[in-house]
Design a protein around this motif. Sequence first.
Motif, PDB file in Angstrom:
ATOM      1  N   THR A 578       0.973  -1.107  -0.004  1.00 43.40           N
ATOM      2  CA  THR A 578      -0.100  -0.048  -0.072  1.00 43.40           C
ATOM      3  C   THR A 578       0.800   1.164   0.209  1.00 43.40           C
ATOM      4  O   THR A 578       1.996   1.220   0.673  1.00 43.40           O
ATOM      5  CB  THR A 578      -0.769   0.053   1.238  1.00 43.40           C
ATOM      6  OG1 THR A 578      -0.072   0.017   2.550  1.00 43.40           O
ATOM      7  CG2 THR A 578      -1.839  -1.248   1.328  1.00 43.40           C
ATOM      8  N   ILE A 579       0.403   2.235  -0.624  1.00 45.22           N
ATOM      9  CA  ILE A 579       1.303   3.301  -0.797  1.00 45.22           C
ATOM     10  C   ILE A 579       1.568   4.131   0.400  1.00 45.22           C
ATOM     11  O   ILE A 579       2.631   4.839   0.509  1.00 45.22           O
ATOM     12  CB  ILE A 579       0.751   4.242  -2.004  1.00 45.22           C
ATOM     13  CG1 ILE A 579      -0.628   4.981  -1.782  1.00 45.22           C
ATOM     14  CG2 ILE A 579       0.856   3.613  -3.588  1.00 45.22           C
ATOM     15  CD1 ILE A 579      -0.993   5.842  -2.736  1.00 45.22           C
ATOM     16  N   TYR A 580       0.700   4.189   1.152  1.00 44.79           N
ATOM     17  CA  TYR A 580       1.064   5.137   2.390  1.00 44.79           C
ATOM     18  C   TYR A 580       1.623   4.440   3.477  1.00 44.79           C
ATOM     19  O   TYR A 580       2.568   4.909   4.146  1.00 44.79           O
ATOM     20  CB  TYR A 580      -0.398   5.458   2.900  1.00 44.79           C
ATOM     21  CG  TYR A 580      -0.968   6.506   1.917  1.00 44.79           C
ATOM     22  CD1 TYR A 580      -0.809   7.623   1.461  1.00 44.79           C
ATOM     23  CD2 TYR A 580      -2.544   6.068   1.639  1.00 44.79           C
ATOM     24  CE1 TYR A 580      -1.314   8.624   0.836  1.00 44.79           C
ATOM     25  CE2 TYR A 580      -3.023   7.100   0.753  1.00 44.79           C
ATOM     26  CZ  TYR A 580      -2.477   8.187   0.184  1.00 44.79           C
ATOM     27  OH  TYR A 580      -3.139   8.951  -0.598  1.00 44.79           O
ATOM     28  N   GLU A 581       0.943   2.980   4.137  1.00 41.60           N
ATOM     29  CA  GLU A 581       1.580   2.536   5.001  1.00 41.60           C
ATOM     30  C   GLU A 581       2.536   1.395   4.705  1.00 41.60           C
ATOM     31  O   GLU A 581       3.316   0.907   5.576  1.00 41.60           O
ATOM     32  CB  GLU A 581       0.295   1.584   5.769  1.00 41.60           C
ATOM     33  CG  GLU A 581      -0.825   2.469   6.254  1.00 41.60           C
ATOM     34  CD  GLU A 581      -1.948   2.694   5.213  1.00 41.60           C
ATOM     35  OE1 GLU A 581      -1.621   2.494   4.099  1.00 41.60           O
ATOM     36  OE2 GLU A 581      -2.989   3.462   5.475  1.00 41.60           O
ATOM     37  N   ASN A 582       2.740   1.289   3.341  1.00 35.86           N
ATOM     38  CA  ASN A 582       4.022   0.325   3.220  1.00 35.86           C
ATOM     39  C   ASN A 582       3.500  -1.091   3.729  1.00 35.86           C
ATOM     40  O   ASN A 582       4.524  -2.044   3.935  1.00 35.86           O
ATOM     41  CB  ASN A 582       5.436   0.662   3.432  1.00 35.86           C
ATOM     42  CG  ASN A 582       6.534   0.062   2.869  1.00 35.86           C
ATOM     43  OD1 ASN A 582       6.374  -0.525   1.661  1.00 35.86           O
ATOM     44  ND2 ASN A 582       7.465   0.056   3.354  1.00 35.86           N
ATOM     45  N   ASP A 583       2.214  -1.428   3.712  1.00 34.32           N
ATOM     46  CA  ASP A 583       1.851  -2.918   4.373  1.00 34.32           C
ATOM     47  C   ASP A 583       1.635  -3.639   2.995  1.00 34.32           C
ATOM     48  O   ASP A 583       1.564  -2.974   1.972  1.00 34.32           O
ATOM     49  CB  ASP A 583       0.693  -2.743   4.937  1.00 34.32           C
ATOM     50  CG  ASP A 583       0.813  -2.214   6.249  1.00 34.32           C
ATOM     51  OD1 ASP A 583       1.832  -2.022   6.690  1.00 34.32           O
ATOM     52  OD2 ASP A 583      -0.161  -1.652   6.781  1.00 34.32           O
ATOM     53  N   PRO A 584       1.821  -4.955   2.929  1.00 32.12           N
ATOM     54  CA  PRO A 584       1.374  -5.631   1.981  1.00 32.12           C
ATOM     55  C   PRO A 584       0.168  -5.596   1.332  1.00 32.12           C
ATOM     56  O   PRO A 584      -0.709  -5.459   2.153  1.00 32.12           O
ATOM     57  CB  PRO A 584       1.622  -7.155   2.294  1.00 32.12           C
ATOM     58  CG  PRO A 584       2.629  -7.079   3.433  1.00 32.12           C
ATOM     59  CD  PRO A 584       2.150  -5.884   4.268  1.00 32.12           C
ATOM     60  N   ALA A 585       0.084  -5.352  -0.041  1.00 31.77           N
ATOM     61  CA  ALA A 585      -1.251  -5.169  -0.641  1.00 31.77           C
ATOM     62  C   ALA A 585      -2.176  -6.387  -0.456  1.00 31.77           C
ATOM     63  O   ALA A 585      -1.678  -7.733  -0.748  1.00 31.77           O
ATOM     64  CB  ALA A 585      -1.145  -5.098  -2.042  1.00 31.77           C
ATOM     65  N   GLU A 586      -3.502  -6.323  -0.033  1.00 32.15           N
ATOM     66  CA  GLU A 586      -4.163  -7.570   0.129  1.00 32.15           C
ATOM     67  C   GLU A 586      -4.457  -8.538  -1.320  1.00 32.15           C
ATOM     68  O   GLU A 586      -4.408  -9.621  -1.090  1.00 32.15           O
ATOM     69  CB  GLU A 586      -5.723  -7.129   0.310  1.00 32.15           C
ATOM     70  CG  GLU A 586      -6.784  -8.144   0.648  1.00 32.15           C
ATOM     71  CD  GLU A 586      -8.133  -7.669   0.917  1.00 32.15           C
ATOM     72  OE1 GLU A 586      -8.892  -8.374   0.998  1.00 32.15           O
ATOM     73  OE2 GLU A 586      -8.113  -6.393   1.287  1.00 32.15           O
TER      74      GLU A 586
END
Length: 745
Positions: A578-586
């Motif tokens: 994800t572009i904001y949180e830098n979390d793996p995309a679902e």
Amino acid sequence: LQTNPTNAVNNQRSFQLPVEEAGTYKVKFRGYQSTGGGLSEIFINGELIGHYDFYSAVKGNGPTVELDTKINLAAGTHQLTFKTISDSNLTPYMYPSELILVPMEPEFAYIDVEAPTRLLSGETGQLSVTGFLSNMEPVSLDKAVIQYKSSDESVIQVSQTGEVTALSAGTAEITTIVLLNSVIKEHVHSIEVFQTAGDIVVKEFSYDFRNVGLDGAPGNPIEWTLLGKPSTVVPKVIKASYGLQLQTNPSNAVNNQRSFQLPVEEAGTYKVKLRGYLTTGGELSELILNNQLMGLYNYYSIEKKDGPFVIMENKINLSQGNQVLTLKTISDSIYTPYMYPSELVLLQMLPELATVSVTSPTVLPVGNTIQLNITGTLSNMETADLETATIQFESSDESILVVSPGGEVTTLAPGSADIKTTVTLDGVSVEHVLSYYIIDGNLTGLEIFVDTTKLYMGRQMYVIVNGVSDTGKTIELNSGLIRLENSNPSVASLNNLGVLTAHEIGETVLTAKMLFAGNEIMVSKTIYVTQREMIPLEIPIVTNKWGIMESTSNPITLDGSLQDEAWGNVSALSDFVTIYENDPAELQTQVKVLYDQNNLYFGIKGDLNGMDDTQSEMIELILRLPGQFEEFYLLPLQIYGRRSVSPGHEGKRILVQDYVAEVDVHDRYWTAEVVIPVYSLNLSQIISGEEWGFNVIRHRVHEAPVSSWFPLKTSSFWEASSGGNMMYHTNLNSESRYGRLYAGS
């Protein structure tokens, strides 16, 4: 006058003779006589009017002689000639002393015939004859005998009343003979007959290829010059006695043509005729004018000779000024055929309808009626008379607006629709499309919406303009209808997506204007730019985002399936975040990259959850070429759905134009294949070992956060309405938010 009767060059002398008044004259003449003189002829305007003998055994002034012939002279200058005709073995001279013009009673002297110069087959015309006395006063022809003759009655017939009838294509001369007071006068008039109006040639403009300017030299006319590479570079351009030799090669797309700058004196409709030199080394070629194929010319012949003029089959409308002429060889000969152009002639035809303008207010309320105003322009830039034209109208959506056969438009419902107007004049049809935006309500004002009127330096925001109805209702407007002006761009600049960027402390006034029902409405808002202390945030360091674009020689079938063998052994770029949180995309995305000497290939797969209610989905491919830091290439690819995301990344963005893509959508995933020609990236080839900047952004509207291969730092969205496009802005280039992509061997 020391003339010589045995020498045709030296046997005469001429003088300019001024005549004050038009009329009929007798001529008196006196000369000096001597043993060295001889017999001579006297001419006025090439007409023999008498003789004079300058010989005498005794020297002295000769007698004044009235010459034999009367002559009709107009006021102005004429030519008087003395010619010796003596057969003496000596060299006889002439000794003119005095010439006297004696006015006589005016007589029937001239006729003038008004007649058409061009007719179409089947048309008629009338000859009108006027007579004049020698003093240029008109004379009645009521008692005259008038006869007419046609030189070719298969082309034109003429009655004894002077009516001409055109029968077939060709040229004929009409001779008019008038007998009055025992004086006969004739007039010859040429009339050309054409089968159709499209065959009529008004004027010709000739261009000699021997006079074309090479390598910066002026031509004749001055701007008739070679374009492109120097004449000494392949394909070479060599001047010859017959014109030019163009050393082209049909099997080489770079060297198979040459172009020239062709100056055109007058705007109009033209045909082209070409003449070339023929040899065994010549072959078939195309003549192209302003990228329009005009016709073919064959330079081949068993014997060397000047070729015929060939009139090209197509017509073209040209404006006044410089055009581009291209000669292109298309032969499939195994040899290298050349082209040998000698002369080009532009045949100016009768002007035809070239453009149509349709005007009316285009932003209207429901229930309004307006009249379309239609004008036309001919190819010679003159206004077209549409009195005899056929005009047809068509609405693209009659649920929104309708148009009557007379061009009256009635608006029925809100929305967008086009009116296509087709004007046909003398067999030529021209179309014009006018787009309308119909609003539910009477628009009385505009309102500018911004996040804030106080913007910090370096920050950005979207500027949205909506309409206000007479009931106070907000009306969403298409941004293309609004003209948005910015009074001080140095303080804050406004791009074409409506993004305002603050640069320096100060203020600027934003003014929105638009036309509604033919009236301009406007509104202004002042924006203040201030400064605040910027506290830097920690930027995560990313080191694992790199990949290889593999070289391939295997063919790829573009169908969006990723089933070709070439994709099998290529490692995918994955781990989207994800572009904001830098979390793996679902829902993950995978990207494979290949290249060959001509193209760059992308194979993309995007996961779906099987219960997708996403309105639209779009992918952005972003490329920063080796050594380029200011500019980058962007390819937005719509996967499905009608709602689009309008990317507004800062920096010098270049949209990839020439690409081909195919998408294949399934329940649980979609796949896409994209082919980008290397030349569309302004490259000649991809070099092994090069390092490119690369990122991919995936938008799933209203279903999941935006994801990307390399995480972004800052971005912003603006959604003007629930059904319109979403606007999206990032600073990815200035923040260098790219992974690394290396060209494999």
